[in-house]
Design a protein around this motif. Structure first.
Motif, PDB file in Angstrom:
ATOM      1  N   ARG A  53      38.352  34.833  45.301  1.00 58.02           N
ATOM      2  CA  ARG A  53      38.442  33.369  45.351  1.00 58.02           C
ATOM      3  C   ARG A  53      37.944  32.736  44.052  1.00 58.02           C
ATOM      4  N   LEU A  54      37.002  33.425  43.383  1.00 58.71           N
ATOM      5  CA  LEU A  54      36.381  32.870  42.176  1.00 58.71           C
ATOM      6  C   LEU A  54      37.030  33.347  40.887  1.00 58.71           C
ATOM      7  N   THR A  55      37.939  34.306  40.967  1.00 55.39           N
ATOM      8  CA  THR A  55      38.552  34.861  39.756  1.00 55.39           C
ATOM      9  C   THR A  55      40.066  34.788  39.869  1.00 55.39           C
ATOM     10  N   SER A  57      42.451  34.738  37.841  1.00 57.18           N
ATOM     11  CA  SER A  57      43.320  35.529  36.974  1.00 57.18           C
ATOM     12  C   SER A  57      43.161  37.027  37.180  1.00 57.18           C
ATOM     13  N   HIS A  58      42.331  37.425  38.111  1.00 54.11           N
ATOM     14  CA  HIS A  58      42.085  38.855  38.322  1.00 54.11           C
ATOM     15  C   HIS A  58      43.321  39.516  38.924  1.00 54.11           C
ATOM     16  N   GLU A  59      43.867  40.520  38.235  1.00 54.01           N
ATOM     17  CA  GLU A  59      45.112  41.174  38.663  1.00 54.01           C
ATOM     18  C   GLU A  59      44.991  41.853  40.022  1.00 54.01           C
ATOM     19  N   GLY A  60      43.811  42.369  40.339  1.00 63.79           N
ATOM     20  CA  GLY A  60      43.641  43.085  41.594  1.00 63.79           C
ATOM     21  C   GLY A  60      43.452  42.190  42.799  1.00 63.79           C
ATOM     22  N   CYS A  61      43.446  40.891  42.601  1.00 66.60           N
ATOM     23  CA  CYS A  61      43.217  39.958  43.695  1.00 66.60           C
ATOM     24  C   CYS A  61      44.387  39.988  44.670  1.00 66.60           C
ATOM     25  N   THR A  62      44.086  40.192  45.943  1.00 70.71           N
ATOM     26  CA  THR A  62      45.145  40.250  46.946  1.00 70.71           C
ATOM     27  C   THR A  62      45.410  38.899  47.595  1.00 70.71           C
ATOM     28  N   PHE A  63      44.559  37.906  47.299  1.00 70.59           N
ATOM     29  CA  PHE A  63      44.797  36.582  47.843  1.00 70.59           C
ATOM     30  C   PHE A  63      45.816  35.853  46.968  1.00 70.59           C
TER      31      PHE A  63
END
Length: 131
Positions: A53-55, A57-63
């Motif tokens: 929720r806080l990142t 641009s993080h590629e691994g984010c599933t949200f």
């Protein structure tokens, strides 16, 4: 001496859900989560909340990556939610929020997706896990 640091995931580790949007936290905490946070803070441990929720641009984010996601707004929403569910202003203020890609340094990581490595690699079924 370095302060003992615990990095804690938010969704499905502190927050029971549901996930609606990065800047919406409307459900309840998981049973025992708030009491555990309070006990860790009372021990003098540094808590770092890390979450996709806080990142944005993080590629691994599933949200979903919403174009309006602002990590400072999300941090405020999570902090307010923690206070609504029993943490004092001072306790909330002492928690750090990880706003960077990657994981923070910590002595321990508490995460619903974690697998503890103890020298033996996990054995997998032929089919990959889909969540």
């Amino acid at each position: 001496m370095t302060q003992y640091t615990v990095a804690v995931d938010f969704d499905n580790t502190i927050y029971a859900g549901p996930f609606v949007a990065a800047d919406v936290v409307s459900g309840d905490p998981l049973p025992g989560a708030i009491a555990w946070l309070k006990s860790e803070l009372a021990r003098g441990h540094l808590l770092i909340i890390h979450t996709c929720r806080l990142t944005a641009s993080h590629e691994g984010c599933t949200f979903p990556i919403e174009s309006h996601r602002d990590p400072y707004v999300v941090r405020g929403v999570i902090a307010s939610w923690l206070a609504q569910h029993g943490l004092t202003f001072e306790e909330v203020k002492s928690i750090q929020f990880w706003l960077h890609p990657g994981k923070p340094f910590a002595h321990e990581y508490l995460d619903d997706r974690a697998v503890r490595f103890e020298g033996t690699y996990p054995q997998r079924d032929p089919q990959p896990r889909q969540d």
